[in-house]
Design an enzyme around this catalytic site. Structure first.
Site, PDB file in Angstrom:
ATOM      1  N   ARG A 178     -61.557  22.526  26.567  1.00 53.26           N
ATOM      2  CA  ARG A 178     -61.627  23.861  27.165  1.00 53.26           C
ATOM      3  C   ARG A 178     -61.871  24.972  26.143  1.00 53.26           C
ATOM      4  O   ARG A 178     -61.457  26.113  26.345  1.00 53.26           O
ATOM      5  CB  ARG A 178     -60.374  24.166  27.993  1.00 53.26           C
ATOM      6  CG  ARG A 178     -60.146  23.209  29.143  1.00 53.26           C
ATOM      7  CD  ARG A 178     -61.315  23.211  30.133  1.00 53.26           C
ATOM      8  NE  ARG A 178     -61.062  22.293  31.237  1.00 53.26           N
ATOM      9  CZ  ARG A 178     -61.421  21.011  31.239  1.00 53.26           C
ATOM     10  NH1 ARG A 178     -62.095  20.498  30.214  1.00 53.26           N
ATOM     11  NH2 ARG A 178     -61.146  20.236  32.268  1.00 53.26           N
ATOM     12  N   SER A 227     -58.356  24.841  38.092  1.00 49.18           N
ATOM     13  CA  SER A 227     -57.106  24.628  37.355  1.00 49.18           C
ATOM     14  C   SER A 227     -56.624  25.925  36.725  1.00 49.18           C
ATOM     15  O   SER A 227     -57.390  26.625  36.049  1.00 49.18           O
ATOM     16  CB  SER A 227     -57.310  23.568  36.271  1.00 49.18           C
ATOM     17  OG  SER A 227     -57.607  22.311  36.840  1.00 49.18           O
ATOM     18  N   GLU A 298     -55.729  28.414  31.716  1.00 47.49           N
ATOM     19  CA  GLU A 298     -57.155  28.062  31.655  1.00 47.49           C
ATOM     20  C   GLU A 298     -57.983  29.157  32.306  1.00 47.49           C
ATOM     21  O   GLU A 298     -59.106  29.409  31.913  1.00 47.49           O
ATOM     22  CB  GLU A 298     -57.393  26.737  32.376  1.00 47.49           C
ATOM     23  CG  GLU A 298     -58.818  26.224  32.263  1.00 47.49           C
ATOM     24  CD  GLU A 298     -58.952  24.794  32.731  1.00 47.49           C
ATOM     25  OE1 GLU A 298     -59.893  24.513  33.475  1.00 47.49           O
ATOM     26  OE2 GLU A 298     -58.120  23.950  32.341  1.00 47.49           O
TER      27      GLU A 298
END
Length: 306
Positions: A178, A227, A298
């Site tokens: 990420r 998410s 995130e």
């Protein structure tokens, strides 16, 4: 800061659509967010460069946004300019000979995946069902816990404000879960993805299996940002940690921890950014109290939402 001067300088002067007070709830998958003071949909590289030049000279904050699939915008909005990539950044083409797909940053990731599949190129099946644009996916190295799009990047065309256009090889960029090693102001304009030849039937079957799994394990019918927290190191992912704290279904206002997937917060129709943040804080604090794990967001924040 002179947003008004920037608006006057840019309106009708560049190949861009310039508007004021654009509601970001219309441009995010959460369907949440107050207005951006200015929106610039830039259709060419020269327009993008000019817009950034004027905004910088007028000391106006700016940010590049794709489809807003991983973005929470403050209820008060954003007192700056949201930049969206337009026409010249919307091309996509597969090369069967080279086993590559080349696409502009504004192309939806789903379209890139489908273009590869139609050319019988394998390597992007993992991205089936991931929302957003190619540029956004590369900037956050989107993917699953095991496969990331950065692993497929052969080269990038990047605009670095103040420096200019650059071509970067994928091997020159650090890629991680990420995140990627591009500069904080680098704007991805185009990417070439290195794939491999495969069998169309096998590719389609794998994509259908992955998409079916997502449909059964993720809330597909309500607005969300995907998410909320990154998966921490260790055997348990963020969803399991939150679920173990008994928070499935926990709600504040119109924001609720999904009953299907505990790392999703859904908008039940009336959620505000403040509601989402309150739910996030509870998820974070309960998990830390129970396990000592410090979950990291995130989702990206724009405006005072943080």
């Amino acid at each position: 800061m002179s947003l008004y001067n920037a608006y006057l300088a840019l309106s009708g002067a560049v190949d861009a659509d310039i508007t004021r007070d654009e509601r970001m709830s219309h441009r995010t998958s959460y369907r949440i967010g107050g207005p951006a003071a200015m929106l610039a949909v830039c259709h060419t590289i020269s327009a993008l460069q000019r817009v950034i030049e004027v905004l910088t000279s007028q000391d106006v904050d700016w940010v590049v946004v794709g489809k807003g699939s991983n973005l929470l915008v403050a209820d008060e909005g954003f007192d700056g300019c949201v930049i969206v990539l337009g026409r010249d950044f919307s091309h996509v083409e597969a090369s069967s000979e080279a086993a590559t797909v080349c696409a502009g940053a504004a192309v939806p990731l789903s379209k890139v995946v489908q273009t590869a599949a139609k050319a019988s190129l394998t390597g992007l099946e993992f991205a089936c069902g991931i929302p957003g644009t190619l540029g956004g996916a590369i900037s956050m190295d989107a993917g699953t816990r095991r496969e990331w799009i950065g692993h497929r990047v052969e080269s990038l065309v990047v605009l670095r404000p103040g420096t200019g256009l650059m071509r970067r090889l994928g091997s020159e960029v650090e890629w991680g879960y990420r995140w990627c090693g591009l500069g904080p102001s680098d704007i991805v304009l185009e990417a070439t993805l290195a794939l491999a030849h495969g069998e169309r039937a096998a590719i389609d079957a794998q994509m259908e299996a992955l998409f079916s799994r997502r449909r059964s394990t993720q809330p597909m019918g309500k607005p969300s940002c995907g998410s909320v927290f990154r998966n921490p190191a260790g055997a348990k992912g963020a969803a399991r940690l939150v679920e173990d704290c008994g928070l499935k279904g926990y709600a504040v206002g119109g924001a609720q921890v999904s009953k299907v997937h505990a790392n999703f917060i859904v908008n039940n129709g009336s959620a505000t950014a403040a509601d989402v943040l309150a739910v996030m804080r509870t998820m974070h604090d309960r998990v830390r109290e129970a396990t000592g794990v410090d979950l990291q967001p995130e989702v990206k924040f724009l405006g005072s939402a943080s």
